[in-house]
Write an enzyme that holds these catalytic residues in place. Structure first.
Site, PDB file in Angstrom:
ATOM      1  N   ARG A 178      75.209  35.872 -27.119  1.00 54.51           N
ATOM      2  CA  ARG A 178      75.028  37.312 -27.323  1.00 54.51           C
ATOM      3  C   ARG A 178      76.135  37.789 -28.256  1.00 54.51           C
ATOM      4  O   ARG A 178      77.049  37.039 -28.599  1.00 54.51           O
ATOM      5  CB  ARG A 178      74.941  38.114 -26.005  1.00 54.51           C
ATOM      6  N   GLN A 181      80.759  42.059 -19.939  1.00 57.71           N
ATOM      7  CA  GLN A 181      81.219  41.205 -21.055  1.00 57.71           C
ATOM      8  C   GLN A 181      82.729  41.342 -21.279  1.00 57.71           C
ATOM      9  O   GLN A 181      83.358  40.412 -21.777  1.00 57.71           O
ATOM     10  CB  GLN A 181      80.474  41.561 -22.356  1.00 57.71           C
ATOM     11  N   ASP A 212      76.665  46.879 -33.125  1.00 55.84           N
ATOM     12  CA  ASP A 212      75.407  46.122 -33.171  1.00 55.84           C
ATOM     13  C   ASP A 212      74.535  46.545 -34.337  1.00 55.84           C
ATOM     14  O   ASP A 212      73.705  45.777 -34.825  1.00 55.84           O
ATOM     15  CB  ASP A 212      74.665  46.267 -31.846  1.00 55.84           C
ATOM     16  N   LYS A 246      77.785  48.732 -27.616  1.00 56.52           N
ATOM     17  CA  LYS A 246      77.567  48.632 -26.165  1.00 56.52           C
ATOM     18  C   LYS A 246      77.742  49.990 -25.488  1.00 56.52           C
ATOM     19  O   LYS A 246      78.672  50.733 -25.790  1.00 56.52           O
ATOM     20  CB  LYS A 246      78.550  47.598 -25.597  1.00 56.52           C
ATOM     21  N   ARG A 279      65.813  40.079 -29.421  1.00 57.59           N
ATOM     22  CA  ARG A 279      66.630  41.248 -29.030  1.00 57.59           C
ATOM     23  C   ARG A 279      66.339  42.363 -30.053  1.00 57.59           C
ATOM     24  O   ARG A 279      66.203  42.074 -31.243  1.00 57.59           O
ATOM     25  CB  ARG A 279      68.144  40.958 -29.087  1.00 57.59           C
TER      26      ARG A 279
HETATM   27  O1  MRU Z   1      74.436  43.009 -25.340  1.00 58.20           O
HETATM   28  P1  MRU Z   1      75.468  42.233 -26.115  1.00 58.20           P
HETATM   29  O2  MRU Z   1      76.486  41.550 -25.256  1.00 58.20           O
HETATM   30  O3  MRU Z   1      74.838  41.321 -27.137  1.00 58.20           O
HETATM   31  O4  MRU Z   1      76.224  43.376 -26.924  1.00 58.20           O
HETATM   32  C1  MRU Z   1      77.333  43.111 -27.736  1.00 58.20           C
HETATM   33  C2  MRU Z   1      78.061  44.330 -28.080  1.00 58.20           C
HETATM   34  O5  MRU Z   1      77.558  45.432 -27.997  1.00 58.20           O
HETATM   35  C3  MRU Z   1      79.460  44.218 -28.511  1.00 58.20           C
HETATM   36  O6  MRU Z   1      80.112  45.406 -28.175  1.00 58.20           O
HETATM   37  C4  MRU Z   1      79.741  44.006 -29.918  1.00 58.20           C
HETATM   38  O7  MRU Z   1      80.542  44.948 -30.446  1.00 58.20           O
HETATM   39  C5  MRU Z   1      78.745  43.789 -30.929  1.00 58.20           C
HETATM   40  S1  MRU Z   1      78.956  42.135 -31.377  1.00 58.20           S
HETATM   41  C6  MRU Z   1      80.502  41.919 -32.132  1.00 58.20           C
END
Ligand code: MRU
Length: 342
Positions: free
Chosen positions: A57, A195, A236, A247, A93
């Site tokens: 992820r 995470q 993201d 996130k 995703r």
């Molecule tokens: O759902 P995830 O664990 O894939 O989300 C990851 C994130 O949102 C992280 O905060 C991140 O900043 C993006 S990846 C470097």
């Protein structure tokens, strides 16, 4: 980055000794920090499932895994590449745009008649470019984080596990550490999948960086108390107007940062920028299952991993995985290409 003295990437291409057939190798992130385990598969469906089930992820790691998975699909099942494997990877995703960027790169390569070796080389180059971008963005970021007592707050895992190597937000922290600046990191645990607690704190421990895990709801109070010198998070997807999907919990950090004049940085490679989204309103936000909120994973005293219920059985949950922070709430976005301010 190093784990117990050896170098690893979150995901990489794995060739057998003869180099004749390939596989994708990744770290099974759902088992961390309790177990460090790598998975190797030469089945593209297993690679797609690894993204879908969040074994891998984090936006740049998702993109690199998809690139490798598509190279594998070309090698193993070329006749079904366009009508089956391209949509299969694109549906794994919805929010991290790096996935769609990697898919577009691999699709163009296939459409110009690449052979298997060229597809593999393209996927390896894609992942290597992400690593180089992370390292470069860390060089831009580190001086910005070298303020006050170097107490840096981060949310989720924008570390090397999320970004193949170096990390996005953590690249600046690692480079500060290497420069002898002794950063201290407040790690938001990051509900519901934790995470931060499970991955970022483990990364900091492996690197010998002092950190402390806190519940997400402690962050605003720590900021208000003057105990945070800077905030850095990943992304993201970044819309054309600079709005950032990251996130869930990032938006409320930005409100506290603005109220208390603490700089808030977003670090992301070019592959996270989406010019097709005019603003954050156009970014699809992944909604995830109730069980991530109502249940938890962890080890018991014997070290056995358990899946336990924390909410009353039958109570429903609301689980948006990401939120959108308006560009105006962000001090600067840092990428390998430079620094953008609202
Ligand atoms: O759902 P995830 O664990 O894939 O989300 C990851 C994130 O949102 C992280 O905060 C991140 O900043 C993006 S990846 C470097």
């Amino acid at each position: 980055m190093q784990v117990a003295g050896s170098n690893y990437r979150a995901v990489n291409w794995h060739s057998d000794a003869a180099g004749s057939s390939g596989a994708v190798q990744w770290i099974e992130q759902r088992l961390l920090p309790h177990r460090f385990q790598q998975v190797v598969s030469s089945d593209p469906e297993q690679v797609a499932l690894a993204i879908e089930s969040m074994q891998v992820r984090g936006a740049p790691s998702i993109g690199a895994t998809a690139a490798y998975g598509l190279a594998l699909a070309w090698q193993k099942d070329q006749p079904h590449f366009f009508e089956h494997w391209m949509p299969r990877f694109r549906m794994t995703r919805p929010t991290a745009v790096n996935l769609f960027d990697a898919c577009a790169v691999m699709e163009s390569c296939a459409r110009v008649g690449a052979d298997t070796d060229m597809m593999i080389e393209r996927a390896v180059a894609y992942a290597d470019a992400e690593v180089a971008a992370n390292q470069c963005m860390g060089e831009h970021l580190a001086p910005l984080l070298a303020i006050g007592e170097r107490r840096i707050l981060t949310h989720c895992n924008a570390g090397w596990l999320a970004a193949v190597d170096w990390g996005t937000a953590t690249s600046g922290i690692y480079q500060l550490h290497e420069a002898g600046e002794s950063p201290f990191v407040w790690v938001d645990e990051t509900r519901p999948r934790l995470q931060g607690a499970r991955l970022t704190a483990w990364e900091m421990q492996q690197a010998g960086i002092d950190c402390r895990i806190q519940v997400d709801s402690a962050a605003a109070w720590m900021i208000a108390q003057g105990k945070v010198d800077a905030i850095v998070v990943g992304a993201d997807r970044i819309a054309a107007n600079g709005d950032v999907a990251n996130k869930v919990g990032t938006y409320h950090l930005s409100l506290a940062a603005g109220r208390h004049d603490v700089p808030m940085y977003v670090a992301a490679p070019s592959s996270t920028f989406d010019s097709a989204c005019a603003s954050g309103n156009d970014i699809p936000i992944e909604m995830r299952g109730d069980e991530e909120v109502t249940m938890m994973d962890g080890t018991d005293a014997s070290g056995t991993i358990r899946h336990i219920r924390v909410a009353a059985s039958g109570v429903a949950a609301n689980n948006p995985a990401f939120d959108v922070t308006p560009f105006e709430n962000i001090t600067a976005i840092v990428s390998e290409q430079g620094i953008w301010q609202p």
